[in-house]
Scaffold this motif. Structure first.
Motif, PDB file in Angstrom:
ATOM      1  N   PHE A 487      12.787 -15.943  -2.171  1.00 53.60           N
ATOM      2  CA  PHE A 487      11.964 -15.290  -3.179  1.00 53.60           C
ATOM      3  C   PHE A 487      10.798 -14.546  -2.522  1.00 53.60           C
ATOM      4  CE2 PHE A 487      11.391 -16.132  -7.942  1.00 53.60           C
ATOM      5  CZ  PHE A 487      12.659 -15.628  -8.209  1.00 53.60           C
ATOM      6  N   THR A 488      10.531 -14.872  -1.288  1.00 52.82           N
ATOM      7  CA  THR A 488       9.483 -14.228  -0.499  1.00 52.82           C
ATOM      8  C   THR A 488      10.013 -14.057   0.918  1.00 52.82           C
ATOM      9  OG1 THR A 488       7.707 -15.204  -1.814  1.00 52.82           O
ATOM     10  CG2 THR A 488       7.117 -14.439   0.373  1.00 52.82           C
ATOM     11  N   GLU A 489       9.565 -12.992   1.590  1.00 48.72           N
ATOM     12  CA  GLU A 489      10.005 -12.741   2.960  1.00 48.72           C
ATOM     13  C   GLU A 489       8.829 -12.877   3.917  1.00 48.72           C
ATOM     14  OE1 GLU A 489      12.940  -9.425   3.353  1.00 48.72           O
ATOM     15  OE2 GLU A 489      12.438  -9.084   1.256  1.00 48.72           O
ATOM     16  N   LYS A 490       9.153 -13.130   5.170  1.00 44.57           N
ATOM     17  CA  LYS A 490       8.149 -13.326   6.206  1.00 44.57           C
ATOM     18  C   LYS A 490       8.479 -12.397   7.367  1.00 44.57           C
ATOM     19  CE  LYS A 490       5.933 -17.290   8.524  1.00 44.57           C
ATOM     20  NZ  LYS A 490       6.062 -18.755   8.742  1.00 44.57           N
ATOM     21  N   ASN A 491       7.521 -11.533   7.770  1.00 47.18           N
ATOM     22  CA  ASN A 491       7.817 -10.558   8.821  1.00 47.18           C
ATOM     23  C   ASN A 491       7.559 -11.152  10.205  1.00 47.18           C
ATOM     24  OD1 ASN A 491       5.020 -10.417   9.262  1.00 47.18           O
ATOM     25  ND2 ASN A 491       4.781  -8.532   8.085  1.00 47.18           N
ATOM     26  N   VAL A 492       7.742 -10.317  11.232  1.00 45.32           N
ATOM     27  CA  VAL A 492       7.638 -10.803  12.609  1.00 45.32           C
ATOM     28  C   VAL A 492       6.214 -11.235  12.960  1.00 45.32           C
ATOM     29  CG1 VAL A 492       9.597  -9.484  13.465  1.00 45.32           C
ATOM     30  CG2 VAL A 492       7.329  -8.425  13.426  1.00 45.32           C
ATOM     31  N   LYS A 493       5.239 -10.804  12.190  1.00 41.79           N
ATOM     32  CA  LYS A 493       3.855 -11.198  12.435  1.00 41.79           C
ATOM     33  C   LYS A 493       3.463 -12.451  11.655  1.00 41.79           C
ATOM     34  CE  LYS A 493       2.352  -6.444  13.329  1.00 41.79           C
ATOM     35  NZ  LYS A 493       1.441  -5.350  12.905  1.00 41.79           N
ATOM     36  N   PHE A 571      -9.671  -8.199  11.909  1.00 38.80           N
ATOM     37  CA  PHE A 571      -9.741  -6.817  11.414  1.00 38.80           C
ATOM     38  C   PHE A 571      -8.434  -6.070  11.694  1.00 38.80           C
ATOM     39  CE2 PHE A 571     -14.582  -6.551  11.345  1.00 38.80           C
ATOM     40  CZ  PHE A 571     -14.640  -6.254   9.995  1.00 38.80           C
ATOM     41  N   ARG A 572      -7.886  -6.273  12.881  1.00 37.51           N
ATOM     42  CA  ARG A 572      -6.662  -5.556  13.255  1.00 37.51           C
ATOM     43  C   ARG A 572      -5.503  -5.932  12.340  1.00 37.51           C
ATOM     44  NH1 ARG A 572      -6.582  -7.288  18.033  1.00 37.51           N
ATOM     45  NH2 ARG A 572      -8.062  -5.730  18.786  1.00 37.51           N
ATOM     46  N   GLU A 573      -5.391  -7.217  12.007  1.00 41.79           N
ATOM     47  CA  GLU A 573      -4.306  -7.668  11.139  1.00 41.79           C
ATOM     48  C   GLU A 573      -4.510  -7.219   9.694  1.00 41.79           C
ATOM     49  OE1 GLU A 573      -1.402  -9.456  11.597  1.00 41.79           O
ATOM     50  OE2 GLU A 573      -1.735  -9.036  13.724  1.00 41.79           O
ATOM     51  N   GLU A 574      -5.752  -7.254   9.235  1.00 39.65           N
ATOM     52  CA  GLU A 574      -6.030  -7.056   7.813  1.00 39.65           C
ATOM     53  C   GLU A 574      -6.409  -5.622   7.442  1.00 39.65           C
ATOM     54  OE1 GLU A 574      -5.387  -9.148   5.580  1.00 39.65           O
ATOM     55  OE2 GLU A 574      -5.152 -10.995   6.738  1.00 39.65           O
ATOM     56  N   ARG A 575      -6.548  -4.728   8.410  1.00 40.57           N
ATOM     57  CA  ARG A 575      -7.025  -3.376   8.090  1.00 40.57           C
ATOM     58  C   ARG A 575      -6.215  -2.704   6.982  1.00 40.57           C
ATOM     59  NH1 ARG A 575      -5.621   1.673   9.143  1.00 40.57           N
ATOM     60  NH2 ARG A 575      -3.929   0.953  10.480  1.00 40.57           N
ATOM     61  N   PRO A 576      -4.869  -2.690   7.038  1.00 39.06           N
ATOM     62  CA  PRO A 576      -4.143  -2.040   5.933  1.00 39.06           C
ATOM     63  C   PRO A 576      -4.457  -2.664   4.575  1.00 39.06           C
ATOM     64  CG  PRO A 576      -2.679  -2.403   7.800  1.00 39.06           C
ATOM     65  CD  PRO A 576      -3.939  -3.157   8.091  1.00 39.06           C
ATOM     66  N   SER A 577      -4.616  -3.981   4.542  1.00 41.11           N
ATOM     67  CA  SER A 577      -4.921  -4.637   3.273  1.00 41.11           C
ATOM     68  C   SER A 577      -6.346  -4.355   2.828  1.00 41.11           C
ATOM     69  CB  SER A 577      -4.709  -6.155   3.398  1.00 41.11           C
ATOM     70  OG  SER A 577      -3.343  -6.456   3.601  1.00 41.11           O
ATOM     71  N   LEU A 578      -7.283  -4.266   3.773  1.00 37.59           N
ATOM     72  CA  LEU A 578      -8.661  -3.934   3.419  1.00 37.59           C
ATOM     73  C   LEU A 578      -8.748  -2.525   2.846  1.00 37.59           C
ATOM     74  CD1 LEU A 578     -10.489  -5.414   6.550  1.00 37.59           C
ATOM     75  CD2 LEU A 578     -10.547  -6.328   4.226  1.00 37.59           C
ATOM     76  N   ILE A 579      -8.052  -1.583   3.486  1.00 43.11           N
ATOM     77  CA  ILE A 579      -8.049  -0.206   2.998  1.00 43.11           C
ATOM     78  C   ILE A 579      -7.424  -0.149   1.606  1.00 43.11           C
ATOM     79  CG2 ILE A 579      -7.085   2.087   3.394  1.00 43.11           C
ATOM     80  CD1 ILE A 579      -9.388   1.334   5.261  1.00 43.11           C
ATOM     81  N   ALA A 580      -6.299  -0.841   1.443  1.00 41.55           N
ATOM     82  CA  ALA A 580      -5.632  -0.857   0.139  1.00 41.55           C
ATOM     83  C   ALA A 580      -6.509  -1.524  -0.916  1.00 41.55           C
ATOM     84  CB  ALA A 580      -4.293  -1.588   0.247  1.00 41.55           C
ATOM     85  N   SER A 581      -7.317  -2.495  -0.511  1.00 42.06           N
ATOM     86  CA  SER A 581      -8.190  -3.188  -1.465  1.00 42.06           C
ATOM     87  C   SER A 581      -9.260  -2.263  -2.022  1.00 42.06           C
ATOM     88  CB  SER A 581      -8.848  -4.397  -0.795  1.00 42.06           C
ATOM     89  OG  SER A 581      -7.880  -5.383  -0.470  1.00 42.06           O
ATOM     90  N   VAL A 582      -9.747  -1.338  -1.199  1.00 44.50           N
ATOM     91  CA  VAL A 582     -10.735  -0.374  -1.702  1.00 44.50           C
ATOM     92  C   VAL A 582     -10.089   0.517  -2.759  1.00 44.50           C
ATOM     93  CG1 VAL A 582     -12.293   1.507  -1.086  1.00 44.50           C
ATOM     94  CG2 VAL A 582     -11.998  -0.416   0.474  1.00 44.50           C
ATOM     95  N   ASP A 583      -8.877   1.010  -2.469  1.00 43.34           N
ATOM     96  CA  ASP A 583      -8.148   1.808  -3.463  1.00 43.34           C
ATOM     97  C   ASP A 583      -7.915   0.998  -4.737  1.00 43.34           C
ATOM     98  OD1 ASP A 583      -7.904   4.179  -2.068  1.00 43.34           O
ATOM     99  OD2 ASP A 583      -6.077   3.562  -1.049  1.00 43.34           O
ATOM    100  N   TYR A 584      -7.519  -0.253  -4.563  1.00 40.85           N
ATOM    101  CA  TYR A 584      -7.240  -1.121  -5.716  1.00 40.85           C
ATOM    102  C   TYR A 584      -8.502  -1.286  -6.561  1.00 40.85           C
ATOM    103  CZ  TYR A 584      -5.392  -5.102  -8.366  1.00 40.85           C
ATOM    104  OH  TYR A 584      -4.967  -5.932  -9.381  1.00 40.85           O
ATOM    105  N   ALA A 585      -9.633  -1.490  -5.918  1.00 41.92           N
ATOM    106  CA  ALA A 585     -10.879  -1.686  -6.648  1.00 41.92           C
ATOM    107  C   ALA A 585     -11.231  -0.459  -7.482  1.00 41.92           C
ATOM    108  CB  ALA A 585     -12.013  -2.004  -5.671  1.00 41.92           C
ATOM    109  N   VAL A 586     -10.955   0.717  -6.948  1.00 40.86           N
ATOM    110  CA  VAL A 586     -11.224   1.940  -7.705  1.00 40.86           C
ATOM    111  C   VAL A 586     -10.291   2.044  -8.900  1.00 40.86           C
ATOM    112  CG1 VAL A 586     -11.174   4.455  -7.615  1.00 40.86           C
ATOM    113  CG2 VAL A 586     -12.119   3.167  -5.707  1.00 40.86           C
ATOM    114  N   GLU A 587      -9.003   1.842  -8.648  1.00 44.77           N
ATOM    115  CA  GLU A 587      -7.996   2.033  -9.686  1.00 44.77           C
ATOM    116  C   GLU A 587      -8.116   1.005 -10.808  1.00 44.77           C
ATOM    117  OE1 GLU A 587      -4.383   1.881  -7.516  1.00 44.77           O
ATOM    118  OE2 GLU A 587      -4.714   3.804  -6.496  1.00 44.77           O
TER     119      GLU A 587
END
Length: 849
Positions: A487-493, A571-587
């Motif tokens: 029901f959930t997948e786990k990537n190489v990281k 920061f390196r691991e979470e950067r895409p999620s942090l960037i997406a979170s800013v977009d999410y907060a706006v939307e």
């Protein structure tokens, strides 16, 4: 006979053209009538989403983009094609004709309003207001009075116009021996079958056709097939295997922009951030140079359009690219020579083998399958050959090993799974999903539902714990249960994510709950990101200090870090999620997070070279702060935006942004913040060799730091006063100020400040012609910058050191410094090697004479 594909394309184009205009209300009833024939629930969900898109564009035209219309057009072309396939011949032709009629109607009405939407741009007559996205081009013939405006988009991942007007050529890529060789593929352990498809891909390895498009319906196994084939042929790609999910058909996220994908690939090769330019074209060149001579496999998964993937296609003759998509992408085949491979549902034999692979090692279950061949065949028939459905059912068989195959068949029939993996609403095997979800623990169900609102592409354990409000150990157990049930997948990281179909289903499950867990959960996650990001920035850059944040969300427990390495790693691991979170907060109208989160990750984005994210996030922070009247957040965004514009040499814009911040920080309590703005203005004036103005700003900033007792910033201001005084010939003040600056930084253990103070001491003594002292300070400064991995200032220091060595008639030492400078410049994009080459030529010519 009507061309069905053309009819679907015409209808989808008409729908996308009308969606953001008053035409939408006119075609909505017709669309509702059509879709109701294919299921009322299907029609309801589709219309709700289209209504939301329409409202978004109408109410906030400056916060939307042409991407919204393109998403509607492409998605609905596919849906119209699917609808046509479900009809008999007579109904199919009738429906196709209705789509053509709709297209004609919309086109006529658009022409009456002054514009015509065609395949190749816009032709307009009359008074037309054309808005195009930054970085895009409105093409076509225009007559009359035309007002062309740029359009702002809140999607941080969009690529802004080049930040630099004159970007140096990106440095040459290192040899592959100097690179980390990424292996981003996660093979599926239960993979079976697909022999013909594997044979087809194998046959292309020795041909010029090095790009393959694998297309097929959702859940047919495109991603698993691509990754497993890549893993099985790993020896053919010794220089790396890249993978990225382009999010082309995610139910609630924008398709990934090419710039984000390029940057991820460069990071996967562990290319130093200082070597990665901010401009998209320069990044693309560096990416191509990096892989051109290597044998690299690139998997571009879940692609939405040719435009999304074109910059990512390798040019190297030994590279191989696999693109997966639900669409056929004919332009990829026509314009890039890609081979096309349609992946169909599995045969009965392949399906049975997949089930066997799941329960391999269980003799009792092997015997059970052998003893019930008819029931086994009926079981796989119920899955209609979809690997996703087969995986879910097989996981249940493996867990519930006491049940017979016949029991599973009867149970599946009783819940309505009757030989069709797609239900009547066309949104995936909902009955099967529900059946599997019922087998989960209550806590695992809760975790699964919450995963649907993750802003980013995936999440680590700590983020999921924050989202759910559960302890990490309990969340970990639930996640492992979800993984075991597929029901959930786990990537190489080791990060967790959902298949798009399951994500959409989880969104519905969360929406159906009577409480507000989803809203509370996302606030808790955003609060976790906000406070953890602030802690990480304070660890990596203590002189940035901390800012007052909104009241914490209950049960939100941020992480803390005991080292700079740990903070940067987070920061390196979470950067895409942090960037997406800013977009999410706006939307989702959560302005407090859109205001504050960009500040907390600002220094990381700057130092690691994510300059597009850096400026774009500050633009959003500024916009949100102004919208809610948060003057402090507005001033912070103006200052950091000014720093970004200064660094890319857009000096007038930098001044405008910085001066706009000054009136906001006018009180005595704002001394430190005002001082930072004044110091930034001093840097701008220094770069343009306006030393008197630069000195004035530096002295005023110093006074502000003295007023508030901020020693880290006092040291930086004194260093700047010393530098400007040197250029203006006031050596006494220069020596006095730089000496105090160095003492302050040494007392604070501020290695960055020490390096800059040593560099300034070297500059002061150079102007005083105390060359031996100057070279000693510069050598120490260069070593400090090297230890800090600040290659930009190391190179600048080495260039100055060479000048000092030449001035004291030591050509050998000068040549050594400049050659070392060239080596360092090879690791960054910001400095051109031309001035160094010119110095070396001048040195050689002088020796010849």
């Amino acid at each position: 006979m009507i061309d069905l594909a053309s009819s679907a394309a015409a209808g989808a184009t008409a729908l996308a053209t009308a969606i953001g205009t008053s035409l939408w209300e006119g075609i909505r009833p017709t669309l509702q009538q059509w879709l109701t024939r294919f299921g009322e629930r299907r029609a309801q969900i589709a219309l709700e989403r289209l209504d939301k898109t329409h409202t978004k564009i109408i109410q906030s035209p400056d916060a939307t983009s042409a991407t919204d219309q393109e998403e509607v057009r492409s998605s609905w072309q596919t849906q119209f094609e699917d609808c046509l396939k479900e009809l008999d011949d007579t109904e199919r032709d009738h429906f196709a004709q209705q789509l053509l009629d709709l297209a004609s109607k919309v086109d006529t009405q658009q022409k009456n309003n002054g514009a015509s939407a065609g395949d190749h741009g816009i032709a307009a007559e009359g008074n037309v207001n054309i808005k195009s996205e930054q970085g895009s081009l409105a093409a076509g013939n225009i007559t009359g009075n035309v007002d062309i405006n740029k359009k702002y988009t809140y999607n941080i991942q969009n690529i802004f116009p080049p930040l630099l007007q004159n970007i140096p050529n990106p440095p040459s890529a290192p040899d592959h021996s100097d690179l980390s060789l990424p292996n981003q593929l996660a093979p599926y352990p239960y993979f079976t079958g697909r022999e013909k498809e594997i044979e087809f891909l194998d046959s292309l390895l020795d041909t010029p056709f090095r790009t393959v498009l694998i297309h097929g319906e959702a859940g047919v196994g495109k991603t698993v097939f691509a990754q497993t084939w890549g893993d099985q042929t790993e020896e053919n790609f010794p220089d790396g295997q890249l993978y990225i999910n382009l999010q082309g058909f995610s139910p609630d996220r924008h398709p990934l922009q090419p710039g984000e994908a390029l940057r991820q690939f460069l990071d996967d090769f562990e290319i130093p951030s200082k070597k990665i330019p901010p401009d998209l074209r320069a990044q693309q060149k560096l990416y191509q140079d990096t892989i051109r001579k290597g044998k690299v496999l690139v998997v571009l998964d879940n692609a939405f359009s040719r435009e999304q993937i074109a910059p990512l296609l390798p040019e190297g003759k030994d590279c191989f690219t696999i693109v997966t998509s639900r669409k056929r992408l004919p332009s990829l085949v026509a314009r890039h020579g890609a081979e096309s491979l349609e992946l169909h549902r599995m045969s009965d034999e392949e399906a049975i083998n997949l089930v066997r692979n799941f329960i391999e090692g269980s003799d009792a279950m092997d015997r059970k399958l052998a003893a019930e061949p008819e029931a086994t065949r009926e079981l796989v028939d119920l899955c209609s050959g979809l690997p996703l459905a087969l995986s879910l059912i097989s996981a249940q068989i493996a867990v519930r090993d006491t049940a017979s195959i016949s029991q599973f068949v009867e149970e599946l029939k009783s819940i309505g799974i009757l030989g069709a993996a797609q239900d009547e609403e066309g949104h995936g095997p909902r009955a099967l999903f529900s059946w599997t979800r019922d087998s989960l623990s209550d806590q695992a169900k809760d975790v699964f539902d919450h995963l649907s609102v993750l802003p980013g592409p995936d999440a680590g354990l700590d983020a999921v714990a924050a989202l759910t409000g559960l302890p990490s150990n309990e969340v970990g157990e639930s996640l492992e249960q979800l993984v075991s049930f597929h029901f959930t997948e786990k990537n190489v990281k080791g990060r967790y994510f959902l298949h798009d179909l399951l994500r959409e289903y989880a969104m519905e499950c969360l929406a159906d709950r009577a409480d507000e867990h989803g809203n509370i959960g996302i606030r808790r996650l955003l609060d976790f990101y906000l406070r953890t990001s602030l802690n990480a920035q304070f660890r990596t850059s203590p002189h940035w200090g901390k800012i007052p944040l909104p009241d914490p969300v209950p049960d939100s427990i941020p992480l803390d870090f005991d080292s700079v390495t740990a903070a940067k790693g987070w920061f390196r691991e979470e950067r895409p999620s942090l960037i997406a979170s800013v977009d999410y907060a706006v939307e989702h109208d959560l302005p407090e997070y859109a205001c504050y989160l960009p500040w907390t990750m600002s220094d990381y984005l700057y130092t690691e070279g994510h300059w597009n994210n850096w400026k774009a996030s500050q633009d959003i922070s500024l916009e949100m702060a102004q919208r809610v009247g948060d003057r402090q957040a507005e001033a912070r965004a103006l200052r950091i935006r000014g720093l970004c514009l200064h660094r890319v040499k857009r000096y007038d814009e930098a001044r405008t942004s910085l001066h706009a911040a000054l009136p906001i920080w006018a009180g005595e309590e704002d001394a430190q913040d005002r001082g930072r703005v004044l110091l930034a203005l001093s840097w701008v004036e220094e770069d343009e060799e306006r030393y008197e103005a630069s000195l004035s700003y530096a002295e005023e900033s110093l006074q502000r730091f003295l007023d508030c007792g901020s020693s880290p910033w006092e040291g930086r201001a004194r260093k700047q006063v010393a530098l400007c005084s040197t250029y203006l010939g006031d050596s006494e003040q220069a020596e006095q100020q730089v000496s105090k600056a160095l003492q302050i930084h040494e007392r604070n253990g501020d290695q960055d400040g020490i390096a800059h103070a040593l560099n300034t001491w070297g500059t002061v003594h150079k102007h005083l012609r105390n060359y031996p002292l100057s070279s000693g300070y510069l050598e120490d400064a260069a070593q400090k910058f090297h230890d800090l991995r600040d290659y930009y200032y190391e190179a600048r220091t080495l260039m100055l050191l060479g000048d000092v060595e030449k001035a004291q008639n030591d050509p050998f030492a000068a040549r050594a410094a400049w050659r070392k400078c060239l080596e360092v410049i090879g690791q960054i994009w910001e400095l051109s090697p031309d001035p160094v080459h010119e110095r070396l030529r001048s040195l050689d010519e002088g020796q010849t004479r």
